[in-house]
Design an enzyme around this catalytic site. Sequence first.
Site, PDB file in Angstrom:
ATOM      1  N   ASP A  55     -45.038  72.505 -43.613  1.00  0.00           N
ATOM      2  CA  ASP A  55     -45.151  72.513 -42.152  1.00  0.00           C
ATOM      3  C   ASP A  55     -44.388  71.305 -41.624  1.00  0.00           C
ATOM      4  OD1 ASP A  55     -46.809  74.695 -42.491  1.00  0.00           O
ATOM      5  OD2 ASP A  55     -48.615  73.468 -42.563  1.00  0.00           O
ATOM      6  N   ASP A 101     -54.628  84.344 -37.642  1.00  0.00           N
ATOM      7  CA  ASP A 101     -55.245  83.025 -37.735  1.00  0.00           C
ATOM      8  C   ASP A 101     -56.691  83.130 -37.269  1.00  0.00           C
ATOM      9  OD1 ASP A 101     -52.797  82.130 -38.517  1.00  0.00           O
ATOM     10  OD2 ASP A 101     -52.367  80.990 -36.699  1.00  0.00           O
TER      11      ASP A 101
END
Length: 250
Positions: free
Chosen positions: A134, A8
């Site tokens: 998500d 990330d």
Amino acid sequence: MYIIPAIDVLDKKVVRLREGNYNDVTTYAISLEEQIENYRANGTELVHIIDLNGAKGDFSNQAYLFDIIQKTDMKIQYGGGVRSIDKVKELVDAGVYRVIVGTQAITNPSFLEELATLNEGKVKYADHIVIAIDVLDEVIKYSGWLESSPIKLIEYIDKCLALGFFRFLCTDISKDGKLGGAGVELYQKLLNHSPIIKLIASGGISSMDDIQKLQELGGVESVVVGKAIYENRISIDEVKDWNLKSLIRF
């Protein structure tokens, strides 16, 4: 089942968020280039890169990320701010192996419909798409997990399947960044509903025991692992050994 290492990126730094909270960031003392090279040297075939700035609509990272991605021979699963057909084409045409779409797919119904039929020459762009789901308490979140969708989880999966999209990256936000174990119950529910989906699990992995529990579900194609690697709970050698035994190749 294949382990996909995660990287990330926020403000050009390698980080992890806790439960998607941009105010709860762990920054690691390694560059994106170095981490990609670590995985490549280890024999990893596919790495998962998320532009956390892009997920919020800030594209200041993209030139930096694209430059690095185009220089590596690793296969890249890329997400964060992919909100147009042109951006999907740009990424695939630049050599990105898989493109993760989330926010635009949820908020703009015509986006997936157009993407499902987008072909140029021998390239069928839908084959490169991963649908991001998500989830927090079975509510779909988007825009960097800052917004909630009224669309029911199972209803959304069925819609995507009907359009010909079968690969889903499902992150259990309640587990993400906590190293408390994967959302096995959530993944079991999805697989019970739609055994044909190609499910990529994400969030909460803390050990190889967690990897084994996902394997035992019998329908998880891959698992994304980030923090557990950075914090030495899972070694790169363990990732290598597991993936060498996997039947999945890219």
